[in-house]
Design a protein around this motif. Structure first.
Motif, PDB file in Angstrom:
ATOM      1  N   GLU A   7      99.871  64.681  12.574  1.00  0.00           N
ATOM      2  CA  GLU A   7     101.057  65.021  11.709  1.00  0.00           C
ATOM      3  C   GLU A   7     102.415  65.257  12.499  1.00  0.00           C
ATOM      4  OE1 GLU A   7      99.842  68.668  10.051  1.00  0.00           O
ATOM      5  OE2 GLU A   7      98.543  67.895   8.609  1.00  0.00           O
ATOM      6  N   PHE A   8     102.117  65.733  13.852  1.00  0.00           N
ATOM      7  CA  PHE A   8     103.305  65.850  14.741  1.00  0.00           C
ATOM      8  C   PHE A   8     103.903  64.524  14.971  1.00  0.00           C
ATOM      9  CE2 PHE A   8     104.460  65.150  18.973  1.00  0.00           C
ATOM     10  CZ  PHE A   8     105.643  66.175  19.242  1.00  0.00           C
ATOM     11  N   CYS A   9     103.185  63.574  15.337  1.00  0.00           N
ATOM     12  CA  CYS A   9     103.428  62.354  15.559  1.00  0.00           C
ATOM     13  C   CYS A   9     104.226  61.369  14.410  1.00  0.00           C
ATOM     14  CB  CYS A   9     102.352  61.351  16.048  1.00  0.00           C
ATOM     15  SG  CYS A   9     101.383  61.976  17.519  1.00  0.00           S
TER      16      CYS A   9
ATOM     17  N   LYS B 132      96.681  68.006  13.236  1.00  0.00           N
ATOM     18  CA  LYS B 132      97.845  68.642  13.614  1.00  0.00           C
ATOM     19  C   LYS B 132      98.570  67.734  14.473  1.00  0.00           C
ATOM     20  CE  LYS B 132      97.914  72.786  11.668  1.00  0.00           C
ATOM     21  NZ  LYS B 132      98.839  72.972  10.286  1.00  0.00           N
ATOM     22  N   PHE B 133      97.979  67.052  15.373  1.00  0.00           N
ATOM     23  CA  PHE B 133      98.655  66.207  16.531  1.00  0.00           C
ATOM     24  C   PHE B 133      99.226  64.891  15.696  1.00  0.00           C
ATOM     25  CE2 PHE B 133      98.790  62.721  19.638  1.00  0.00           C
ATOM     26  CZ  PHE B 133      99.779  63.203  20.445  1.00  0.00           C
TER      27      PHE B 133
ATOM     28  N   ARG C   3     108.844  57.851  17.459  1.00  0.00           N
ATOM     29  CA  ARG C   3     108.544  58.056  19.089  1.00  0.00           C
ATOM     30  C   ARG C   3     107.174  57.915  19.481  1.00  0.00           C
ATOM     31  NH1 ARG C   3     110.406  63.307  22.661  1.00  0.00           N
ATOM     32  NH2 ARG C   3     109.827  62.462  24.678  1.00  0.00           N
ATOM     33  N   TYR C   4     106.302  58.369  18.198  1.00  0.00           N
ATOM     34  CA  TYR C   4     104.967  58.324  18.874  1.00  0.00           C
ATOM     35  C   TYR C   4     104.266  57.416  17.601  1.00  0.00           C
ATOM     36  CZ  TYR C   4     106.037  62.231  22.026  1.00  0.00           C
ATOM     37  OH  TYR C   4     106.651  63.023  22.884  1.00  0.00           O
TER      38      TYR C   4
ATOM     39  N   ALA D 121     105.768  62.857  12.383  1.00  0.00           N
ATOM     40  CA  ALA D 121     107.037  63.335  12.054  1.00  0.00           C
ATOM     41  C   ALA D 121     108.060  63.000  13.177  1.00  0.00           C
ATOM     42  CB  ALA D 121     107.072  64.698  11.655  1.00  0.00           C
ATOM     43  N   SER D 122     107.584  62.319  14.073  1.00  0.00           N
ATOM     44  CA  SER D 122     108.510  62.091  15.285  1.00  0.00           C
ATOM     45  C   SER D 122     109.582  60.796  15.428  1.00  0.00           C
ATOM     46  CB  SER D 122     107.664  62.017  16.469  1.00  0.00           C
ATOM     47  OG  SER D 122     106.847  60.504  16.368  1.00  0.00           O
ATOM     48  N   SER D 123     109.886  60.431  14.156  1.00  0.00           N
ATOM     49  CA  SER D 123     110.699  59.288  13.825  1.00  0.00           C
ATOM     50  C   SER D 123     110.443  58.055  14.666  1.00  0.00           C
ATOM     51  CB  SER D 123     112.007  60.020  14.052  1.00  0.00           C
ATOM     52  OG  SER D 123     112.423  61.049  13.389  1.00  0.00           O
TER      53      SER D 123
ATOM     54  N   TYR E 298      97.401  56.598   7.425  1.00  0.00           N
ATOM     55  CA  TYR E 298      97.486  56.224   8.773  1.00  0.00           C
ATOM     56  C   TYR E 298      96.765  54.891   9.173  1.00  0.00           C
ATOM     57  CZ  TYR E 298      98.864  61.147   9.342  1.00  0.00           C
ATOM     58  OH  TYR E 298      99.413  62.633   9.459  1.00  0.00           O
TER      59      TYR E 298
END
Length: 285
Positions: free
Chosen positions: A42-44, A39-40, A50-51, A46-48, A81
């Motif tokens: 996926e969040f990264c 989940k983390f 930033r991460y 989608a962060s454009s 990835y």
């Protein structure tokens, strides 16, 4: 997106490695449960951006079984990835000595009864993770600088030679040595332009002063040897992990000879492929 997972033995150097990687631009998350990693990620993603470079530290503190983690690792590698696993370890004797020095408790020590038993048990538990590692570093004989240098070579994104800046500082001995200097060269043996009326009020940045200083064979010979020395020592300082090497060049007042020599040396070091800065400390005194 780049995901680097740091795992390994307690006392193997994971915390230091994470700190160095943070300095290199990675976003660090320590001790994240395996069930949250996907989940983390996926969040990264989608962060454009930033991460875009992430380090996850995962070790024996998180679980007794690494089955879930290994499954997550396989999933990450199958996705788009850039996922790598770095495993840090050290010899048992080195780990025990490190724990004795810090007087910290090994994560498994209370359960296993002794430090030796805790280290042996951790090696056994971590074996499946170690087998999946892309890079294994045994830090038993590594200094802090050597570990940093190793990480730079593996994960640094800067061109070779640019991870170290050489800072040239000219100065006058009558105003004191630069306290930050790593190397100091005294050029007061060179002919002094101060005693030439037409040059007294000029500096080593003026062509007339430089022509005067380097018009003497001793100056040319000195510069030739200085260039050879820099070509020899700079790669060694870089390998040690130096990020900034301060080279100070001094004459009596810091206006003429030291400025001319440091300016010429800056050009020579730059030609070797290093980033160079100049600071003529006492030029306006």
């Amino acid at each position: 997106m780049e995901i680097l997972i740091i795992s390994g033995l307690s006392g193997g150097g994971k915390s230091k490695a994470a700190s160095f990687l943070e300095d290199m631009g990675f976003y660090i998350v320590d001790n994240m449960p395996a069930g949250m990693i996907l989940k983390f990620a996926e969040f990264c993603a989608a962060s454009s951006g930033r991460y875009n470079r992430v380090v996850l530290v995962y070790d024996v503190r998180t679980a007794d079984s690494f089955d879930e983690f290994l499954s997550v690792l396989e999933t990450l590698r199958a996705r788009e990835y850039n996922c790598r696993l770095l495993f840090l370890e050290a010899d048992v004797k080195a780990i025990i000595n490190r724990y004795k020095e810090t007087r910290r408790l090994h994560p498994l020590q209370e359960r296993e009864g002794s430090l030796q038993a805790a280290v042996d048990r951790e090696i056994e538990l971590m074996a499946p993770v170690r087998a999946q590692a892309d890079i294994i570093i045994n830090s038993s004989t590594y200094s802090t600088a050597r570990l940093r240098s190793k990480l730079l070579s593996c994960f640094g994104d800067r061109p070779v030679g640019e991870e170290m800046t050489v800072s040239l500082v000219s100065f006058g001995f009558k105003h004191g040595l630069p306290l930050e200097a790593d190397l100091v060269f005294d050029v007061r043996f060179l002919p002094n332009p101060f005693y030439i009326d037409a040059l007294r009020n000029k500096t080593g940045l003026d062509a007339e002063v430089r022509d005067y200083v380097f018009g003497f064979k001793v100056a040319e010979d000195f510069m030739a040897r200085l260039r050879e020395l820099m070509a020899f020592v700079l790669p060694l300082y870089r390998e040690e992990g130096k990020t900034v090497l301060v080279v100070a060049v001094g004459c009596t007042g810091g206006h003429h000879r030291s400025v001319a020599v440091s300016h010429a040396l800056a050009a020579a070091i730059s030609a070797l492929g290093y980033r160079v800065t100049e600071d003529h400390r006492d030029l306006t005194r």
